[in-house]
Structures are given as structure tokens and as C-alpha cells.
Motif scaffolding. Structure first.
Motif, short mmCIF file in Angstrom:
data_model
loop_
_atom_site.label_atom_id
_atom_site.label_comp_id
_atom_site.label_asym_id
_atom_site.label_seq_id
_atom_site.Cartn_x
_atom_site.Cartn_y
_atom_site.Cartn_z
N VAL A 14 -0.18 -8.67 -3.72
CA VAL A 14 0.48 -9.40 -2.64
C VAL A 14 0.24 -10.90 -2.83
N PRO A 15 1.29 -11.71 -2.60
CA PRO A 15 1.13 -13.16 -2.71
C PRO A 15 0.46 -13.70 -1.45
N GLU A 16 -0.01 -14.94 -1.51
CA GLU A 16 -0.55 -15.55 -0.30
C GLU A 16 0.56 -15.66 0.74
N GLY A 17 0.23 -15.29 1.96
CA GLY A 17 1.21 -15.37 3.04
C GLY A 17 1.34 -14.04 3.77
N ILE A 18 2.36 -13.96 4.60
CA ILE A 18 2.58 -12.76 5.42
C ILE A 18 3.21 -11.65 4.57
N THR A 19 2.64 -10.47 4.65
CA THR A 19 3.26 -9.28 4.07
C THR A 19 3.57 -8.32 5.21
N GLU A 20 4.79 -7.81 5.23
CA GLU A 20 5.18 -6.78 6.19
C GLU A 20 5.42 -5.48 5.45
N ILE A 21 4.92 -4.39 6.01
CA ILE A 21 5.13 -3.06 5.41
C ILE A 21 5.59 -2.14 6.53
N ASN A 22 6.70 -1.45 6.31
CA ASN A 22 7.24 -0.55 7.32
C ASN A 22 7.53 0.81 6.73
N SER A 23 7.32 1.84 7.55
CA SER A 23 7.62 3.20 7.13
C SER A 23 7.90 4.05 8.36
N SER A 24 8.43 5.22 8.13
CA SER A 24 8.77 6.12 9.25
C SER A 24 7.57 6.93 9.70
N SER A 25 6.44 6.78 9.01
CA SER A 25 5.28 7.63 9.28
C SER A 25 4.00 6.84 9.06
N ILE A 26 2.89 7.40 9.49
CA ILE A 26 1.58 6.77 9.32
C ILE A 26 1.28 6.53 7.83
N PHE A 27 0.66 5.40 7.54
CA PHE A 27 0.13 5.16 6.19
C PHE A 27 -1.17 4.38 6.34
N TRP A 28 -1.94 4.31 5.25
CA TRP A 28 -3.24 3.63 5.26
C TRP A 28 -3.17 2.43 4.32
#
Length: 203
Positions: free
Chosen positions: A183-197
Motif C-alpha cells: 500500500v502507498p502512503e495515504g488512505i486505502t479503502e477496502i470493501n467486500s460483501s463479507s467479513i475480512f481480516w
């Protein structure tokens, strides 16, 4: 030992040590600052006692309990909870849920067990510390955080599609056995339909 001790109101995340062999005390000392409830499995007891921390619950076999009754006095007000190496994780989590703890740090369990813990995340917030990595669940399926340039690990059911959005652009990919992400410096968004870790390096 002082005759007075803190009354614990389960507000601090419990610290549950299943395997201390790969953990140094300085990795978890910050988790102990506010006198949380501490649970330790019998195979890690000697190492944890050598750190000089107060233990509240020892998960141990009947034989171990019989041979180590002195610990009840030396570590008062410690209690024994009957468990084998195979059942210690489940027994300890059941104890924490029953005693109304809302969060726990699990020390020394493989992060691969995270997916087996998802039913417990309905009742409490769990963090796993596995070696140099810390894992925590994203129960809503929506994650947003500022990172310095680093590597993270995304852990979820095999094949679960996730969407990643950061300075590098937008990407959709299926989770595989080990999904490491630069991941680069800054905001990372991660989206999914289910739980993840999410796993982050802690040192």
C-alpha cells in the motif's frame, strides 16, 4: 502480594496468551498497561510468569491443576479453567463471552484460525497477534485507513472478491491463500460483501 487489587470491569480488552514461545514481552507490554484480564494456557505459563505479570485465569488439564495447586495461592485470586491444548482457545473465548468481556487480544494463535473465529466476532472484538503481525476483523466489510508505505495482509474466505482503492488506483481481486498488498502512503479503502481480516506488521 498486596492485599488489594484492581476491581476489573471488563472494559479493557482481555489478553489471552495461548502460545508465548514466539512472543517477546515488549510486544505485548502496552496491552497490559490498564490491568486487563489475563488468560494463559498451561504450556505458556512458565514463560509468562517469568515476565512478572498478574494472571487471572490459567487454562489447564486436570493433571496440571492437581500438580500446581500452589499457583492458586501464589497468583491469588487466579482461577483454573479446565482445558486441553486443543480446547483452550474455545474454552477461553467462551469464558470471556460469559463474563461479559467485549474485546480480547489473542496472542500466539495462527492467523489462519481467524476464519474459525468469525462466529465469536458477533459477541466481541478480537485481535490476533501472530509473530510480528497483528490481525483484526473488518466486520462491516468496509475499511478505510491511512497507511505509511507498507505491506498489509488481507485474510478472508478463499475466492472472496474485494475492492481496493488508493493512490495506486482501483483494483478488484479475489482473495487467495495469502493476499499480501503493497500500500502507498495515504488512505486505502477496502470493501467486500463479507467479513475480512487485515494484517499489519507490528515491528
Amino acid at each position: 502480594m498486596s492485599s488489594h487489587h484492581f476491581v476489573k470491569e471488563q472494559q479493557e480488552p482481555a489478553v489471552f496468551i495461548l502460545d508465548a514461545s514466539q512472543i517477546q514481552f515488549d510486544q505485548i507490554s502496552s496491552l497490559l498497561e490498564w490491568v486487563p484480564t489475563v488468560l494463559v494456557a498451561e504450556n505458556s505459563l512458565d514463560r509468562v510468569l517469568s515476565w512478572g505479570i498478574k494472571i487471572d485465569v490459567i487454562l489447564a488439564s486436570d493433571t496440571f491443576q492437581e500438580e500446581n495447586k500452589h499457583l492458586l495461592e501464589e497468583q491469588y485470586p487466579v482461577k483454573f479453567l479446565t482445558a486441553t491444548l486443543d480446547t483452550a482457545l474455545e474454552e477461553g473465548l467462551q469464558y470471556l463471552v460469559a463474563s461479559k468481556h467485549f474485546a480480547a487480544h489473542l496472542i500466539g494463535i495462527p492467523h489462519l484460525k481467524a476464519l474459525e473465529l468469525e462466529s465469536k466476532t458477533e459477541f466481541m472484538d478480537l485481535t490476533i497477534i501472530d509473530g510480528d503481525w497483528k490481525y483484526y476483523p473488518v466486520k462491516s466489510g468496509k475499511f478505510r485507513k491511512w497507511f505509511s508505505e507498507s505491506e498489509i495482509h488481507i485474510h478472508a474466505k478463499e475466492g472472496l472478491p474485494i475492492e481496493i482503492d488508493n493512490e495506486n488506483g482501483k483494483l478488484i481481486l479475489p482473495i487467495s491463500y495469502t493476499t499480501f498488498l503493497e500500500v502507498p502512503e495515504g488512505i486505502t479503502e477496502i470493501n467486500s460483501s463479507s467479513i475480512f481480516w487485515i494484517g499489519e506488521k507490528i515491528r
